[in-house]
Design an enzyme around this catalytic site. Structure first.
Site, mmCIF file in Angstrom:
data_model
loop_
_atom_site.group_PDB
_atom_site.id
_atom_site.type_symbol
_atom_site.label_atom_id
_atom_site.label_comp_id
_atom_site.label_asym_id
_atom_site.label_seq_id
_atom_site.Cartn_x
_atom_site.Cartn_y
_atom_site.Cartn_z
ATOM 1 N N GLU A 1 -2.241 149.394 -65.904
ATOM 2 C CA GLU A 1 -2.972 148.526 -64.979
ATOM 3 C C GLU A 1 -3.754 147.457 -65.758
ATOM 4 O O GLU A 1 -4.437 147.759 -66.736
ATOM 5 C CB GLU A 1 -3.945 149.370 -64.161
ATOM 6 C CG GLU A 1 -4.795 148.572 -63.184
ATOM 7 C CD GLU A 1 -5.726 149.452 -62.352
ATOM 8 O OE1 GLU A 1 -6.081 149.050 -61.241
ATOM 9 O OE2 GLU A 1 -6.081 150.555 -62.828
ATOM 10 N N LYS B 1 -1.541 145.691 -55.819
ATOM 11 C CA LYS B 1 -2.120 147.021 -55.596
ATOM 12 C C LYS B 1 -2.667 147.149 -54.174
ATOM 13 O O LYS B 1 -3.466 146.330 -53.725
ATOM 14 C CB LYS B 1 -3.236 147.248 -56.622
ATOM 15 C CG LYS B 1 -3.867 148.643 -56.575
ATOM 16 C CD LYS B 1 -4.917 148.774 -57.673
ATOM 17 C CE LYS B 1 -5.559 150.157 -57.693
ATOM 18 N NZ LYS B 1 -6.568 150.259 -58.786
ATOM 19 N N CYS C 1 -2.352 152.642 -60.335
ATOM 20 C CA CYS C 1 -3.486 153.553 -60.423
ATOM 21 C C CYS C 1 -3.779 154.318 -59.121
ATOM 22 O O CYS C 1 -3.061 155.245 -58.781
ATOM 23 C CB CYS C 1 -4.712 152.827 -60.947
ATOM 24 S SG CYS C 1 -5.872 153.934 -61.799
#
Length: 230
Positions: A42, A103, A135
């Site tokens: 990330e 994301k 994540c």
């Protein structure tokens, strides 16, 4: 069945806000990895710096990474803030750079800076359907379910966990593999990442659809491991 696909997960040295230097280090990983797909953590191109400026896919600082991908036939999945602003995944290959995913599930202070993405993303690579995650996405069952429903037969994630939570990436990877019968590849930051993470977990890995680890990195910066999806 698609032909076997070689995937590597990397935990490169990343210096905060040094997009040019980080792109050079990503390029070196790509050239050494010997993989068709290389997954990075990330925000790997900026470090975990929430105030970092968005990285434009046309940014000339990414040229070394584009060149490495073109020379090796690799698809690199690198983390960066992108316009929106979003926490994004940049897909880099011989054809250029594009924003492949944004994301969807933000954590911590991220919502103060970023907007959530709206939909899962699945890339076609040599007959494989590669779902993307970042994540916290990996800890939300609805995300993996929606990504698999979109046609993914593998789930590739760039993540960041502190060393104190080193078990989390594997726990999530095994859970996704068991729930959906898909390959899982997780690139996990190691070392200092900026943004209040002086010591990240590392432990990048690749897990089979049965939830068995076929490749695992340790906690050191610079480790790269690979596995073949069949």
């Amino acid at each position: 069945m698609p032909r076997p696909l070689r995937v590597a997960v990397a935990q490169p040295l990343t210096r905060s806000l040094d997009v040019a230097g980080n792109a050079e280090r990503h390029a070196a990983v790509v050239r050494a990895a010997g993989a068709r797909v290389v997954v990075f953590p990330e925000l790997s191109l900026t470090g975990y710096e929430l105030a970092a400026a968005p990285v434009d896919p046309a940014d000339p600082r990414l040229a070394p990474l584009r060149a490495a991908c073109a020379a090796t036939g690799t698809l690199a999945l690198a983390g960066a803030p992108v316009a929106g602003p979003h926490i994004g995944v940049l897909a880099v290959d011989g054809d250029g750079v594009r924003v492949a995913y944004r994301k969807m599930w933000l954590g911590g202070a991220e919502p103060q800076r970023f907007r959530p993405g709206r939909r899962p993303a699945v890339l076609d690579v040599d007959g494989w359907r590669l779902g993307l995650a970042v994540c916290k996405d990996t800890g939300v069952p609805e995300h993996a379910a929606a990504t698999v429903a979109a046609g993914a037969d593998a789930y590739l994630a760039g993540v960041l966990e502190s060393a104190d939570d080193a078990a989390v990436p594997e726990e999530r990877a095994v859970r996704v593999a068991a729930a959906h019968g898909v390959w899982v590849a997780t690139a996990s930051f190691a070392g200092s990442t900026g943004g209040g993470y002086p010591r990240a977990a590392g432990g990048s890995g690749i897990w089979s659809p049965a939830g068995v680890a076929v490749a695992r990195a340790g906690a050191d910066v610079g480790e790269v491991v690979g596995g073949t999806l069949r």
